[in-house]
Enzyme design. Sequence first.
Site, PDB file in Angstrom:
ATOM      1  N   THR A  87      52.442  65.060  -8.091  1.00 34.05           N
ATOM      2  CA  THR A  87      52.939  64.260  -6.768  1.00 34.05           C
ATOM      3  C   THR A  87      54.056  65.214  -6.369  1.00 34.05           C
ATOM      4  OG1 THR A  87      52.376  62.226  -7.773  1.00 34.05           O
ATOM      5  CG2 THR A  87      53.894  62.018  -6.003  1.00 34.05           C
ATOM      6  N   LYS A 106      49.066  59.452  -1.627  1.00 36.26           N
ATOM      7  CA  LYS A 106      49.691  59.134  -3.074  1.00 36.26           C
ATOM      8  C   LYS A 106      51.139  58.618  -2.795  1.00 36.26           C
ATOM      9  CE  LYS A 106      50.967  58.689  -7.187  1.00 36.26           C
ATOM     10  NZ  LYS A 106      51.122  59.847  -8.267  1.00 36.26           N
ATOM     11  N   LYS A 125      62.290  59.985  -7.268  1.00 38.09           N
ATOM     12  CA  LYS A 125      61.714  61.173  -6.784  1.00 38.09           C
ATOM     13  C   LYS A 125      60.716  60.644  -5.858  1.00 38.09           C
ATOM     14  CE  LYS A 125      58.188  63.312  -8.355  1.00 38.09           C
ATOM     15  NZ  LYS A 125      56.851  63.671  -8.222  1.00 38.09           N
TER      16      LYS A 125
END
Length: 306
Positions: free
Chosen positions: A96, A171, A246
């Site tokens: 990701t 995502k 993150k």
Amino acid sequence: MTTITWIGLGHMGNPMSANLVRAGHEVRGHDVSVGAMAAARDKGVQTFDSMEEALQGAEVVFTMLPKGEHARAVYLGDTGVIALAPKDALLVDSSTIDVETALELHRAAREAGFRFVDAPVSGGISGAAAGTLTFMVGGEADDVAAASACIEPMARKIVATGEAGTGQSAKIVNNMMLFICLEACAEGSVLADRLGLDPKVFWDIASVSSGNSWALQTWYPVPGIVDSAAANNNFEATFSATLAAKDAGLALMAGEQTGVRLPAAELVAERLQQLIDEGYGDKDCSLITKYAAPDGKIPGWDPEKA
């Protein structure tokens, strides 16, 4: 049987690569962590001390890496995947990362003659172990179709999202919504407790009502309600606050780039950063629940045992 190289054998890569082994593929793995490679070997992955060795004979290369900077380091340069992998290998990045880095990897791979897809996943460690992940796959249609054949043993659902980078876009937005739902579970669980509701009774109501969500079903931050919740284990990480921060940061970055206002995402990002600042970055992201409690005390959390 396909010869697959897997780079990044951590919490997600380990069970995902194991599912490929169980499906009959030859899986060759590499990780910077000796412990991660030992755990992968226990599940049938052939491990190698160097990425160059692991890439020999690869027909498909999967990567599962923590950040965009790690993805660039693994793919680019004289010792990267693009320089070392067989030229007919299909490259699948399930990390990701930010969309700009994903597009950079697409361009570099294409210029070197490789097929490449960005294929991040949703479903967490439990989904990785069960082979029930959702893959969001961006890239050329033929490349997505080729990648899907290898992805199937790890997935409940594979979604072709469109052109290069759209897997990462999907995502990022999905995880942003997940963290907002988690904040709702955090606030709701504490408020229900302070109002004197039995936690199981309340969860039973919410789980079949309009308050339901994946976060409520999987990460509900009260011990003894959901088997997969970190609250059952003093908030040991199933998805660490550091990784969640993150991902939340990627959403905020995308919001800045597109001019979209994301106040709920900003709040969750602040909560996650607060955990990191307090030294709890390696604890589960659902520990943000403690910020909803006036005294910071919630069931299942004992900071003395952290």
